[in-house]
Scaffold this motif. Structure first.
Motif, short mmCIF file in Angstrom:
data_model
loop_
_atom_site.label_atom_id
_atom_site.label_comp_id
_atom_site.label_asym_id
_atom_site.label_seq_id
_atom_site.Cartn_x
_atom_site.Cartn_y
_atom_site.Cartn_z
N ALA A 26 0.83 -1.21 0.00
CA ALA A 26 0.00 0.00 0.00
C ALA A 26 0.87 1.26 0.00
O ALA A 26 0.55 2.24 -0.67
CB ALA A 26 -0.92 -0.01 1.22
N SER A 27 1.97 1.22 0.72
CA SER A 27 2.87 2.37 0.77
C SER A 27 3.50 2.64 -0.59
O SER A 27 3.62 3.80 -1.01
CB SER A 27 3.97 2.13 1.81
N LEU A 28 3.89 1.57 -1.29
CA LEU A 28 4.47 1.73 -2.62
C LEU A 28 3.45 2.28 -3.60
O LEU A 28 3.77 3.14 -4.44
CB LEU A 28 5.02 0.40 -3.12
N LEU A 29 2.22 1.80 -3.51
CA LEU A 29 1.17 2.28 -4.42
C LEU A 29 0.80 3.73 -4.12
O LEU A 29 0.33 4.45 -5.00
CB LEU A 29 -0.08 1.39 -4.30
N ALA A 30 1.01 4.15 -2.87
CA ALA A 30 0.68 5.52 -2.48
C ALA A 30 1.71 6.52 -2.98
O ALA A 30 1.46 7.73 -2.99
CB ALA A 30 0.55 5.62 -0.97
N ILE A 31 2.86 6.04 -3.40
CA ILE A 31 3.92 6.94 -3.88
C ILE A 31 3.46 7.71 -5.11
O ILE A 31 3.65 8.92 -5.23
CB ILE A 31 5.21 6.15 -4.18
N SER A 32 2.85 6.97 -6.05
CA SER A 32 2.41 7.60 -7.30
C SER A 32 1.44 6.66 -8.01
O SER A 32 1.47 5.44 -7.79
CB SER A 32 3.63 7.89 -8.18
N ASP A 33 0.61 7.24 -8.86
CA ASP A 33 -0.26 6.41 -9.69
C ASP A 33 0.35 6.22 -11.09
O ASP A 33 -0.27 5.63 -11.97
CB ASP A 33 -1.66 7.02 -9.81
N ASN A 34 1.57 6.72 -11.24
CA ASN A 34 2.30 6.54 -12.50
C ASN A 34 3.08 5.22 -12.43
O ASN A 34 3.95 5.05 -11.57
CB ASN A 34 3.27 7.71 -12.71
N PRO A 35 2.79 4.28 -13.31
CA PRO A 35 3.45 2.97 -13.23
C PRO A 35 4.97 3.04 -13.40
O PRO A 35 5.69 2.23 -12.80
CB PRO A 35 2.81 2.17 -14.37
N TYR A 36 5.46 4.02 -14.18
CA TYR A 36 6.90 4.13 -14.39
C TYR A 36 7.62 4.59 -13.12
O TYR A 36 8.74 4.15 -12.83
CB TYR A 36 7.20 5.08 -15.55
#
Length: 426
Positions: free
Chosen positions: A302-312
């Motif tokens: 969840a923390s990694l996904l919260a960093i950005s919604d940009n897949p790159y």
């Protein structure tokens, strides 16, 4: 408790405790403190290795030892040397080519580096190559063994993600060749610039055709194994059995380099190597179960996904994490620790698990020769009789070249997926 688990693991690891013990001890301590039931350790220990796909690992390790003791690596080196020619930097190119090819038999980076390094390191030093450069080059070239099929790392990834191991093997072929090219280019350029390889230490009166004849059965080994896999003749585990029997036939009947005493020694060596790998696997599985039960894996995802919604952006962060982890921990442990974290992220962005697995493995291959904990470097520096610190500067060009290859694979998934699509596997 999740933070305590990772904290204990890192403290033990940095204290010099063996990786399997660090993973297992931190897991057991947290299971006991969190009152998860110490009785779960035993069934988790068993279930960690009670997977049919993992049976291929000790068999491929045994096959790798067999092929090395049969004298195949020496024959491959001789043939590749005559094929490339006697000129500046030729042995550096030979080292990479043979490591990539032999990696398709051994499946292990340290084993690949040891088998080829034992032959080429003394020859390259006699040929005027710097010891640090030679150790760094063969350490890097040996790391390609976990990318090219058959790869022990890909077997573990397939077992963890329920992904076809045969498809992973097909997907690893082009990235493995790309890794070899990434190493050949700086090796050739540096050798030419510094005048390495001007003494033709491996000069031989043997003709190219004769060298090909001697290396032929060794050259056929990956073709038989992979051809049977891609043709649907046998499974990866059955392919490992075929590899073992093929090695026995070569050693006892064709090359006649094996004896019963030598076979016993190979069995002992393969058993020891397999025990180390399987011990890491089972303790890493316990660590993964503990972290998942405590909810640590979901929190990190969840923390990694919260960093950005940009897949790159997320992909860049993931690769930075893997690169840093690869410098400290072996690939098997990283798979068990991080795959449960990455699976929700892969699902969120719709990433292909085949492409992601190859990219992840490519990244971890770089870690095998990146200081401070670079297992391949410790193997090659021992053979070159130099301290590992002497390779730190020499290894930088190869790390940068492999990182460039990683960027290409990350940005263009079609490179990885080309062969699986061509064979109708996906």
């Amino acid at each position: 408790m999740g933070l305590l688990l990772f904290f204990l693991f890192m403290v033990l690891l940095l204290s010099g405790v063996p990786i399997a013990v660090a993973i297992g001890l931190s897991s057991v301590v947290v299971i006991w403190l969190a009152d998860l039931g110490i009785a779960v350790v035993s069934p988790n220990f068993y279930s960690g290795i009670a997977k049919f796909q993992l049976l291929a690992i000790p068999l491929f390790i045994f096959a790798g030892f067999l092929f090395e003791r049969c004298g195949i690596s020496e024959r491959l080196v001789r043939f590749a040397n005559l094929l490339v020619g006697r000129k500046k930097g030729s042995l550096a190119i030979v080292a990479v080519l043979v490591c990539v090819f032999f990696g398709g038999i051994s499946g292990s980076g340290p084993a690949d580096a040891a088998a080829i390094g034992a032959i080429l390191i003394p020859a390259m030093i006699r040929d005027g190559y710097d010891r640090g450069f030679v150790a760094a080059l063969i350490a890097g070239a040996g790391s390609t063994a976990i990318i090219v099929p058959v790869s022990i790392a890909l077997i573990i990834y397939g077992a963890l993600t329920n992904t076809s191991i045969t498809t992973l093997f097909a997907a690893g072929a082009i990235p493995g060749a790309l890794a070899g090219l990434c190493l050949i280019l700086p090796a050739w350029w540096i050798s030419k610039k510094r005048g390495y390889g001007s003494r033709t230490a491996m000069a031989s009166d043997m003709g190219l055709f004769q060298a090909f004849r001697e290396a032929f059965w060794g050259l056929m080994a990956p073709g038989i194994i992979l051809g049977g896999l891609y043709g649907g003749v046998f499974t990866p585990t059955e392919a490992a059995v075929v590899a073992v029997f093929y090695g026995l036939i070569l050693g006892f009947f064709l090359y006649r380099t094996l004896t019963l005493k030598a076979l016993y020694e190979i069995l002992v060596e393969a058993s020891n190597a397999s025990a180390v790998v399987m011990l890491i696997i089972t303790f890493a599985g316990l660590f993964s179960w503990t972290a998942s039960t405590l909810g640590a894996m979901d929190a990190i995802s969840a923390s990694l996904l919260a960093i950005s919604d940009n897949p790159y952006v997320v992909l860049l962060v993931i690769n930075l994490i893997l690169f840093c982890a690869g410098m400290l921990i072996d690939a098997i442990s990283i798979f068990y620790i991080f795959i449960p974290i990455f699976l929700p992220i892969m699902a969120q962005f719709g990433w292909d698990p085949i492409w992601f697995g190859i990219m992840m493995t490519f990244n971890l291959a770089i870690g095998q020769f990146t200081p401070p904990v670079a297992v391949n470097l410790y193997v090659t520096t021992h053979l070159a009789e130099i301290p590992v610190e002497e390779t730190f500067k020499a290894v930088i060009p190869f790390i940068l070249a492999m990182l460039a290859g990683l960027v290409i694979l990350a940005l263009f998934p079609s490179i990885t997926l080309f062969l699986p699509r061509l064979f109708g596997m996906i």
